[in-house]
Design an enzyme around this catalytic site. Structure first.
Site, PDB file in Angstrom:
ATOM      1  N   ASP A   1     -25.795  14.449  14.707  1.00 56.28           N
ATOM      2  CA  ASP A   1     -24.676  14.744  15.605  1.00 56.28           C
ATOM      3  C   ASP A   1     -24.485  13.585  16.600  1.00 56.28           C
ATOM      4  O   ASP A   1     -23.364  13.121  16.825  1.00 56.28           O
ATOM      5  CB  ASP A   1     -24.949  16.067  16.344  1.00 56.28           C
ATOM      6  CG  ASP A   1     -23.868  16.391  17.352  1.00 56.28           C
ATOM      7  OD1 ASP A   1     -22.829  16.938  16.947  1.00 56.28           O
ATOM      8  OD2 ASP A   1     -24.036  16.069  18.545  1.00 56.28           O
TER       9      ASP A   1
ATOM     10  N   GLY B   1     -17.482  16.789  24.779  1.00 56.01           N
ATOM     11  CA  GLY B   1     -16.722  18.025  25.000  1.00 56.01           C
ATOM     12  C   GLY B   1     -15.594  17.762  25.985  1.00 56.01           C
ATOM     13  O   GLY B   1     -14.713  16.943  25.729  1.00 56.01           O
TER      14      GLY B   1
ATOM     15  N   GLY C   1     -27.745  30.681  22.409  1.00 51.48           N
ATOM     16  CA  GLY C   1     -26.434  30.344  21.838  1.00 51.48           C
ATOM     17  C   GLY C   1     -26.128  28.854  21.886  1.00 51.48           C
ATOM     18  O   GLY C   1     -25.000  28.444  21.607  1.00 51.48           O
TER      19      GLY C   1
ATOM     20  N   LYS D   1     -16.079  15.881  14.472  1.00 47.30           N
ATOM     21  CA  LYS D   1     -16.663  14.533  14.373  1.00 47.30           C
ATOM     22  C   LYS D   1     -16.818  14.065  12.927  1.00 47.30           C
ATOM     23  O   LYS D   1     -16.877  12.876  12.665  1.00 47.30           O
ATOM     24  CB  LYS D   1     -18.083  14.511  14.977  1.00 47.30           C
ATOM     25  CG  LYS D   1     -18.168  14.867  16.416  1.00 47.30           C
ATOM     26  CD  LYS D   1     -19.599  15.190  16.834  1.00 47.30           C
ATOM     27  CE  LYS D   1     -20.046  16.567  16.416  1.00 47.30           C
ATOM     28  NZ  LYS D   1     -19.601  17.706  17.174  1.00 47.30           N
TER      29      LYS D   1
ATOM     30  N   LYS E   1     -21.296  10.656  17.069  1.00 46.44           N
ATOM     31  CA  LYS E   1     -20.646  10.278  18.331  1.00 46.44           C
ATOM     32  C   LYS E   1     -20.742   8.770  18.567  1.00 46.44           C
ATOM     33  O   LYS E   1     -19.827   8.158  19.097  1.00 46.44           O
ATOM     34  CB  LYS E   1     -21.281  11.069  19.484  1.00 46.44           C
ATOM     35  CG  LYS E   1     -20.925  12.554  19.362  1.00 46.44           C
ATOM     36  CD  LYS E   1     -21.775  13.432  20.225  1.00 46.44           C
ATOM     37  CE  LYS E   1     -21.363  14.892  20.076  1.00 46.44           C
ATOM     38  NZ  LYS E   1     -22.334  15.835  20.630  1.00 46.44           N
TER      39      LYS E   1
END
Ligand code: NAP
Length: 338
Positions: free
Chosen positions: A221, A154, A207, A125, A225
């Protein structure tokens, strides 16, 4: 299709595994025979202009931590720019980490490839957030394709859906949960009444969050987008500097639990409309289809004719994002046949 892969981490390796699995299907269904001619990571490159055996690249990387350690095809001093400039190819897959504020090293890689008349596919991105209008202009000037469907949602085809399936209608606004990590954190606070620091630690242990979760938690983030959605779907030529951004770090556990008592959940929402683009934590009714939990992403497009259309799906994951790269390769192949 001669392909250079720059970045052989989670997404790059998942893509390599996926095309091994889907090789025959890609050939018979779409007439695509991807031939990977170079793979680059920070340790150097693995180059074979006759086509790399992906099992060799994957096992070299697993054993030695870099593809450049291969005894025949490894080039330990080669950089991504050397490979882009010197290896003959049709497509660059740019899969290096998202870095702000400069979008590097991906931005330099994409510009070099486009200037060399390569088509480009990226899941990164950063370069788009910083320079999407100029990258698209450069690609048009060079008459090459640039695709990035894995950058938003995704594997969930948010960009393709809005661009292709809503043809003939006008999208007036888009609003959604576009970051799975913060959604997981907010969901855990909502469910378990734990402080934000503990929820972040849980996300790291599971994770879902990086050791440094700043990009997610700060809202940047999501802002990246929004830049991509604004340019590609709404036709607004903006960069990340034009997005108003507020993350979740100043939210208190109390605000989230107060909203819960009113049948609402606090979510980090990105919004684009004709007025502008912004990222803010906001309360959403738990009955709203937008209000998804865990690491899921959701986006609601408000259209002039069809009303509100909401799309929900996994927002990240190596395998999922690798399917977005496949989609982009198929799309590029279709464009080249026109
Ligand atoms: N993972 C996901 O679920 C997901 C989903 C959507 C989008 N994305 C985006 O896709 C991109 C790749 O994600 P990822 O999870 O695969 O990241 P990753 O696991 O950190 O892998 C990044 C790869 O880039 C390589 N790299 C870094 N700097 C480089 C340079 N200067 N030259 C050549 N190679 C370089 C790294 O090399 P080393 O291996 O030597 O460190 C590594 O192989 C990121 O921009 C990410 O934001 C990821």
């Amino acid at each position: 299709m001669r392909v250079i892969i720059v970045g052989f981490g989670t997404v790059g390796r998942s893509f390599a595994q996926l095309i091994q699995l889907k090789n025959e299907w890609l050939k018979t269904r779409y007439g695509i025979i991807p031939q990977i001619v170079a793979i680059v990571d920070r340790g150097g490159a693995f180059v074979n202009e006759d086509g790399i055996r992906l099992v060799d690249a994957l096992s070299t990387r697993e054993k030695h931590g870099t593809v450049a350690a291969h005894d025949v095809w490894g080039l330990q001093k080669a950089t991504a720019l050397d490979v882009i400039n010197e290896v003959e190819a049709d497509i660059l897959l740019e899969l290096t980490p998202t870095r702000l504020p400069d979008g590097q090293p991906g931005l330099t890689h994409l510009e070099a490839a486009i200037k060399k008349s390569l088509n480009v596919v990226t899941t990164n991105k950063g370069p788009l957030a910083v320079a999407m209008p100029s990258l698209i202009e450069l690609a048009q000037y060079q008459q090459v394709q640039i695709r990035f469907s894995g950058t938003v949602g995704g594997g969930t085809p948010i960009l393709n859906f809005a661009k292709e399936c809503l043809d003939g209608d006008k999208i007036e606004s888009a609003q959604g949960i576009l970051n799975g990590t913060t959604n997981y954190i907010l969901t855990r606070i909502f469910e378990a009444s734990i402080p934000i620091e503990e929820a972040i630690r849980e996300a790291q242990q599971a994770g879902y969050a990086e050791a440094d979760p700043t990009l997610d938690v700060s809202g940047l983030d999501t802002a990246c987008k929004l830049v991509i959605i604004s340019n590609w779907i709404m036709g607004r030529r903006i960069t990340i500097k034009d997005v108003e951004v507020e993350g979740i770090s100043r939210l208190s556990e109390r605000e989230i639990l107060d909203a819960k008592r009113e049948g609402k959940a606090v979510k980090l929402l990105g919004r684009v409309d004709q007025e502008g683009s912004s990222v803010h934590p906001r309360s959403v009714s738990i009955a709203d289809p937008l209000c998804v939990n865990g690491t899921l992403n959701s986006i609601a497009f408000k259209t002039e004719l069809a009303g509100k259309v909401t799309l929900i799906g996994a927002g990240a994951g190596g395998r999922e994002t690798a399917t977005a790269i496949m989609r982009d390769l198929i799309d590029i192949k279709k464009m080249l046949l026109r």
